[in-house]
Design an enzyme around this catalytic site. Structure first.
Site, PDB file in Angstrom:
ATOM      1  N   ASP A 178     -12.064 -10.605  -0.804  1.00 13.85           N
ATOM      2  CA  ASP A 178     -13.381 -10.715  -0.180  1.00 13.85           C
ATOM      3  C   ASP A 178     -14.306  -9.746  -0.911  1.00 13.85           C
ATOM      4  OD1 ASP A 178     -12.690  -8.183   1.004  1.00 13.85           O
ATOM      5  OD2 ASP A 178     -12.009  -9.173   2.817  1.00 13.85           O
ATOM      6  N   HIS A 180     -10.252  -6.409  -2.256  1.00 15.80           N
ATOM      7  CA  HIS A 180     -11.296  -6.087  -1.282  1.00 15.80           C
ATOM      8  C   HIS A 180     -12.405  -5.349  -2.038  1.00 15.80           C
ATOM      9  CE1 HIS A 180      -8.901  -7.545   1.987  1.00 15.80           C
ATOM     10  NE2 HIS A 180      -7.924  -6.687   1.745  1.00 15.80           N
ATOM     11  N   GLU A 204       0.816  -1.220   0.000  1.00 17.07           N
ATOM     12  CA  GLU A 204       0.000   0.000   0.000  1.00 17.07           C
ATOM     13  C   GLU A 204       0.850   1.272   0.000  1.00 17.07           C
ATOM     14  OE1 GLU A 204      -2.829  -0.420   3.194  1.00 17.07           O
ATOM     15  OE2 GLU A 204      -3.564  -2.338   2.422  1.00 17.07           O
ATOM     16  N   GLU A 246      -5.961 -10.906  -1.386  1.00 24.69           N
ATOM     17  CA  GLU A 246      -6.740 -10.710  -0.152  1.00 24.69           C
ATOM     18  C   GLU A 246      -8.232 -10.661  -0.466  1.00 24.69           C
ATOM     19  OE1 GLU A 246      -5.298  -7.424   2.210  1.00 24.69           O
ATOM     20  OE2 GLU A 246      -3.203  -7.760   1.610  1.00 24.69           O
ATOM     21  N   ASN A 249       1.985  -4.905  -3.295  1.00 21.60           N
ATOM     22  CA  ASN A 249       0.633  -5.343  -2.939  1.00 21.60           C
ATOM     23  C   ASN A 249      -0.198  -4.127  -2.554  1.00 21.60           C
ATOM     24  OD1 ASN A 249      -1.168  -7.659  -2.356  1.00 21.60           O
ATOM     25  ND2 ASN A 249      -1.080  -6.921  -0.242  1.00 21.60           N
TER      26      ASN A 249
END
Length: 663
Positions: free
Chosen positions: A272, A242, A165, A270, A206
């Site tokens: 979801d 996400h 990030e 990651e 990432n």
């Protein structure tokens, strides 16, 4: 890369963990209701395509025996969610703590799982002592930390998220303590340090919100190009994934491919897909479609090496604690039961595209009028439910790809009324521009499987004959362009007022042939007298239509109401009229006729119940963020959204969305 040589220290941890949890929790499992025990796991299916399917986990999760069974059996790769971050591994300078990380590694190794390391450099979960160091000491601390942590697990881990990030959502380097103290070189320096500590691990950037092509992913694309040009040992980029139900970027595969074209591996790290709570069947169906789409995007690009879920069950999801009112983001529910998303992932991994729910156009095809009802291509009566836009000249920014995706997916809308005002800074100011805008929206709406109702929105002056020649020109161009589109309906006059039925009927009988010459099949909806009230608002009733109908086939008559103003007597009148001629409610609201004021949901429910009973189709006013209570979105929602869920909806929006979603 499968590293089979394991550190004795980690083996010792595995033995200790097995003693604590029981051998079954580590090396055996019962898939229970997830699938037939003989069926391939998600990782098996991914591995057959040359990819992996993994999961992130924390220590308290592997201590949950029921959870650990699926954790250790369904997935081929493991990411420690927090155990390898700086605050966990070096909370004080020079004092390294690896118990938590070792426990995760031991669990993975006991279950034959590969490992991703997460994460070395991040602006969060980094101890204060690091953040306060001067540049030279901070640089030395980074080198020591990476050398120690990466070196310790060099025989165990295959991938490392080296820098996490580093950009903000605008596509600028994040103004973190790393950047402020070390300058831009801290990213490249971290990669060099990681490569020195483990020459074989794949090293990744990432981040979140880089799943599709946007300003932030563009910034990463440029960064990667520069790092590669400078000889920095970067191997991959992680798209965190996400995501929000109904808002999967349609450029995701394109984005994956462009990073692959730079020679990188790509991983979804990651994943979801959250929704507004409570979950319901429609949201779960959309979530399943979305999980399938993400999986398919990765499967379609050879260099997309795998997918990792950020936990697999809602029981341990991070979403509710960070996004209040949202959740249900994972393929298993909180009781460890698989949701529709689980099967959608399986289907996508095995090359079986899950059938998406049929759209309105797919279900009903070319509409027509049969008797007093709107009917589908098979001649069966159908009720459409949907939304009207506000005037395009004022609120056109609320009608965009994201909002239409939400309307089709998250709202389940059958129809969109495209409201083009003629006066009030509308069509008459730019006929070509507004015609092109409506034409483009017809394509945008119908390509998503919703019907498009083209609204010639006259209001002041109320006599449509004033705009007769303009109407002929507009409808000729639209009908000529979209004659072969089965998803188009026409509304020839929004709310005629101050005009006799005889004159209004004459207007319709001049406009209809213009459309029919070019589009002989589409349904045409005719505005009625007194603001499309069958004349009721000016003291008449529906008998004027019954006694003197428009001389045309395949037409319906428009009615408009606002529940707080138009009450039981209106409901009775419309119900009776619908048994005498075809009725379509092309505009209505839960407030007063001004489109503002208090909502009367009780009276609105009486209206929707009656319309359902009589199979009267409807479009609610309005799909915008106008200040009035009748606009479904809160002010400021457009143009950026989000448009899914209820967080940005006014009370009327929440209620109407539920009405559209209901059977």
């Amino acid at each position: 890369m499968n590293r089979s040589v394991r550190r004795p220290l980690i083996l010792t941890a595995a033995i200790a963990l097995a003693a604590a949890l029981g051998t079954a929790a580590l090396a055996g499992w019962n898939r229970g209701d997830t699938a037939n025990a003989q069926d391939p796991t998600l990782h098996d299916l991914a591995a057959a395509q040359g990819k992996y399917f993994g999961v992130a986990a924390d220590n308290h999760e592997i201590a949950d025996a029921g959870y650990a069974e699926i954790l250790g059996g369904e997935f081929g790769w493991m990411t420690p969610g927090n155990a390898m971050k700086w605050d966990a591994t070096e909370p004080q300078q020079g004092r390294f703590e690896f118990d938590r990380a070792d426990e995760i590694v031991a669990f993975a190794e006991a279950n034959g799982q590969e490992l991703r390391g997460h994460t070395l450099i991040w602006h969060n979960q980094t101890p204060t002592w690091v953040q306060q160091l001067p540049a030279d000491e901070m640089r030395a601390a980074v080198d020591e930390h990476i050398s120690t942590v990466v070196g310790r697990y060099a025989d165990d881990l295959n991938h490392w998220d080296v820098a996490n990030e580093v950009y903000d959502d605008s596509g600028n380097l994040r103004d973190s303590f790393w950047l402020q103290t070390l300058g831009e070189d801290y990213i490249a320096d971290a990669f060099h340090a990681a490569r020195a500590a483990d020459p074989d691990a794949k090293l990744y950037l990432n981040d979140y919100n880089i799943d599709g092509v946007n300003a932030k992913s563009d910034a990463y694309y440029e960064l990667v190009q520069q790092l590669l040009a400078d000889g920095v040992p970067i191997d991959g980029i992680g798209l965190q994934g996400h995501l929000i139900v109904g808002q999967i970027p349609d450029t995701m595969q394109e984005n994956i491919q462009r990073f692959a074209d730079l020679g990188l591996e790509v991983a979804i790290t990651e994943l979801d897909i959250r929704m507004e709570l409570p979950a319901d069947d429609a949201k779960l169906a959309q979530q399943a479609e979305d999980y399938g789409a993400v999986t398919e995007a990765c499967m379609a690009v050879e260099a997309c090496v795998g997918i990792t879920l950020w936990a697999y069950s809602d029981k341990y999801s991070w979403i509710p604690s960070v996004f209040p009112g949202q959740g249900a983001a994972l393929p298993w529910d909180e009781h460890l039961q698989p949701k529709p998303a689980y099967q959608a992932i399986r289907d996508a991994l095995s090359g079986q595209t899950q059938d998406a729910p049929a759209t309105a156009i797919e279900q009903h095809g070319q509409l027509s009028v049969c008797g007093t009802r709107l009917c589908d291509a098979a001649g069966e009566p159908v009720q459409l439910k949907g939304m009207s836009t506000h005037g395009l000249q004022w609120h056109g920014d609320c009608v965009n790809d994201a909002s239409l995706d939400a309307l089709a997916g998250d709202w389940g809308s059958d129809i969109v009324r495209i409201s083009m005002y003629v006066q009030e800074d509308g069509y008459e100011t730019d006929p070509e521009g507004f015609t092109a805008r409506v034409s483009g929206l017809i394509d945008d709406v119908t390509s998503r499987g919703m019907y498009a109702l083209v609204d010639w929105h006259i209001l002041t002056p109320g006599d449509p004959n004033v705009n007769l020649e303009a109407a002929k020109t507009f409808f000729a161009e639209i009908a000529e362009t979209h004659a072969d589109n089965p998803g188009v309906l026409y509304e020839t006059a929004n709310e005629p007022n101050g005009v006799s039925w005889t004159d209004l009927k004459g207007y319709h009988e001049q406009v209809i042939p213009v459309i029919r010459e070019r589009d002989p099949d589409s349904v045409i909806i005719l505005g009625t007298r007194a603001w499309s009230s069958f004349g009721i608002n000016e003291g008449s009733d529906a008998s004027e239509i019954v006694n003197d109908p428009v001389d045309a086939e395949n037409v319906m008559y428009a009615f408009h109401f606002y529940a707080a103003s138009h009450r039981e007597s209106y409901i009775e009148a419309v119900a009776a009229a619908s048994e005498q001629f075809p009725v379509f409610v092309t505009e209505w609201g839960t407030q007063t006729y001004t489109g503002d004021g208090e909502n009367d949901f009780a009276m609105s429910q009486q209206w929707t119940d009656m319309m359902a009973e009589h199979q009267i189709s409807w479009a609610n006013w309005n799909f915008s963020d106008d200040f009035r209570s009748g606009a479904v979105f809160t002010e400021g929602t457009c143009p950026n959204g989000p448009y899914t869920g209820t967080s940005n909806l006014k009370p009327a929006g929440v209620w109407i969305r539920d009405q559209i979603l209901s059977d």
